[in-house]
Every structure is written in structure tokens, then in C-alpha cells.
Design a protein around this motif. Structure first.
Motif, short mmCIF file in Angstrom:
data_model
loop_
_atom_site.label_atom_id
_atom_site.label_comp_id
_atom_site.label_asym_id
_atom_site.label_seq_id
_atom_site.Cartn_x
_atom_site.Cartn_y
_atom_site.Cartn_z
N VAL A 120 48.30 37.97 47.59
CA VAL A 120 47.62 37.99 46.28
C VAL A 120 48.41 37.05 45.45
O VAL A 120 49.32 36.85 45.42
CB VAL A 120 47.94 39.86 45.89
N HIS A 121 47.51 36.82 44.45
CA HIS A 121 48.05 36.10 43.32
C HIS A 121 47.13 36.03 41.95
O HIS A 121 46.60 36.86 41.79
CB HIS A 121 47.83 34.41 43.98
N ASN A 122 47.72 35.18 41.04
CA ASN A 122 47.43 35.49 39.79
C ASN A 122 46.26 34.27 39.38
O ASN A 122 46.16 34.13 38.01
CB ASN A 122 48.34 35.26 38.71
N GLY A 123 45.59 33.60 40.35
CA GLY A 123 44.86 32.68 40.07
C GLY A 123 45.07 31.36 40.59
O GLY A 123 46.34 31.39 40.99
N PHE A 124 44.17 30.48 40.37
CA PHE A 124 44.38 29.07 40.93
C PHE A 124 43.63 27.93 40.23
O PHE A 124 42.77 28.35 39.13
CB PHE A 124 43.96 28.95 42.30
N SER A 125 43.95 26.70 40.39
CA SER A 125 43.45 25.78 39.79
C SER A 125 43.22 24.66 40.85
O SER A 125 43.76 24.91 41.89
CB SER A 125 44.21 25.00 38.59
N LYS A 126 42.18 23.54 40.59
CA LYS A 126 41.98 22.69 41.63
C LYS A 126 42.38 21.33 41.27
O LYS A 126 42.17 21.08 40.28
CB LYS A 126 40.46 22.74 42.17
N GLN B 88 38.35 31.31 45.65
CA GLN B 88 37.05 31.64 44.63
C GLN B 88 37.51 32.47 43.42
O GLN B 88 38.64 32.73 43.50
CB GLN B 88 36.05 32.51 45.63
N ALA B 89 36.90 32.24 42.48
CA ALA B 89 37.10 33.17 41.40
C ALA B 89 35.72 33.60 40.77
O ALA B 89 34.74 32.98 41.02
CB ALA B 89 37.70 32.08 40.29
N GLU B 90 35.85 34.65 40.10
CA GLU B 90 34.73 35.40 39.48
C GLU B 90 35.07 35.86 38.01
O GLU B 90 36.03 36.31 37.73
CB GLU B 90 34.42 36.50 40.37
N LEU B 91 34.14 35.77 37.19
CA LEU B 91 34.02 36.35 35.83
C LEU B 91 33.43 37.53 35.60
O LEU B 91 32.02 37.50 36.03
CB LEU B 91 33.62 35.28 34.78
N ALA C 151 36.92 39.54 31.72
CA ALA C 151 38.11 38.97 32.53
C ALA C 151 37.54 38.09 33.84
O ALA C 151 36.64 38.16 34.34
CB ALA C 151 38.86 40.33 33.19
N SER C 152 38.52 37.56 34.33
CA SER C 152 38.30 36.82 35.59
C SER C 152 39.06 37.53 36.93
O SER C 152 39.86 38.36 36.31
CB SER C 152 38.96 35.19 35.53
N LYS C 153 38.65 37.47 38.00
CA LYS C 153 39.38 37.94 39.16
C LYS C 153 39.25 37.24 40.20
O LYS C 153 38.22 36.25 40.22
CB LYS C 153 38.55 39.64 39.45
N VAL C 154 40.16 37.06 40.86
CA VAL C 154 40.36 36.39 42.30
C VAL C 154 40.66 37.19 43.49
O VAL C 154 41.41 38.23 43.34
CB VAL C 154 41.33 35.24 42.11
#
Length: 135
Positions: A127-133, A24-27, A47-50
Motif C-alpha cells: 500500500v502506498h500514498n501515490g506515485f509519479s511517472k 493506476q490512479a483514480e480521481l 480526492a485521489s485514490k490508488v
């Protein structure tokens, strides 16, 4: 056990899993009140956070995740990118979520059972710096 998810690190599938959470991701937003405008508050994206990815109930013959966790614990930090892959009943890829620059921060061991020849583990948290689908 039904392993519907695979974890791939840098192009290599390192295990099958029955549960993945944190995809998931949240702005985050910041409120801005404009003088003279009383009907609403402006919302600006900050910012975005995951959250961390938590991968549970895995089964693997590979020690890649364990070694990566141990290396990180011992100060040999290597960030890795990879994917969470949803597979269908025939083992074909249906969906793929790619995460970037991940680090393992928690490893929880298995309930040890003698009825399996594979190395099992209960969960790993990344932990990671974000994702794409993809998919």
C-alpha cells in the motif's frame, strides 16, 4: 522467466519481477446539482485514490522485502519510497513509476524448487500514498 520489472527501494534495486499490477490512479468526484440547472450535474474532484501495488513472480538474492514485511508484521513500521522500473531486453531502464510512503501488507511465498540458487517469491503487495511517472 523474463523479469522485465525491477523494484527499487530508497535507491537500491531489491529484485526482478515479471508482473506488476496496481500502477493506476483514480480521481473520486462528487456530484453537485445546481438549482435551476437541469441539463447537467456539476462534477467536483474530492480526492485521489490508488490501489495497492502487487508485484508478482519475483526473483532476488536479497531478503530486503521479506525483512521489511516481517518488521511491519511485528510492529516496526517503516514506510519506504521506491520505484517500479520497466527495463528493456538489454536491461536498460525504459520507464519508472515512483511510489511514496509504502508499506508491505501481504507476502505470498513461492512454489519451492531446487533448480535455483536464488530466493524466489511469488508476490508482495504494497500500500502506498501515490506515485509519479518518470521516463
Amino acid at each position: 522467466m523474463n523479469f522485465r520489472f525491477q523494484i527499487e527501494l530508497e535507491g537500491l534495486v531489491v529484485g526482478g519481477f515479471s508482473e506488476v499490477s496496481g500502477v493506476q490512479a483514480e480521481l473520486e468526484t462528487e456530484d453537485y446539482r445546481e438549482g435551476g440547472v437541469n441539463g447537467y450535474v456539476h462534477k467536483f474532484v474530492k480526492a485521489s485514490k490508488v490501489p495497492s501495488l502487487t508485484i508478482k513472480r519475483g526473483l532476488t538474492n536479497s531478503d530486503t522485502l521479506w525483512t521489511w514485511f516481517q518488521d511491519t508484521k511485528n510492529g516496526r513500521i517503516t514506510r519506504r519510497s521506491g520505484s517500479v522500473i520497466l527495463v528493456d531486453a538489454a536491461g536498460g531502464e525504459q520507464w519508472r513509476w515512483n511510489f511514496t510512503e509504502a508499506l508491505p501488507v501481504k507476502w505470498t511465498g513461492p512454489d519451492l524448487k531446487s533448480d535455483s540458487g536464488s530466493v524466489a517469491f511469488e508476490s508482495i503487495e504494497l500500500v502506498h500514498n501515490g506515485f509519479s511517472k518518470d521516463g
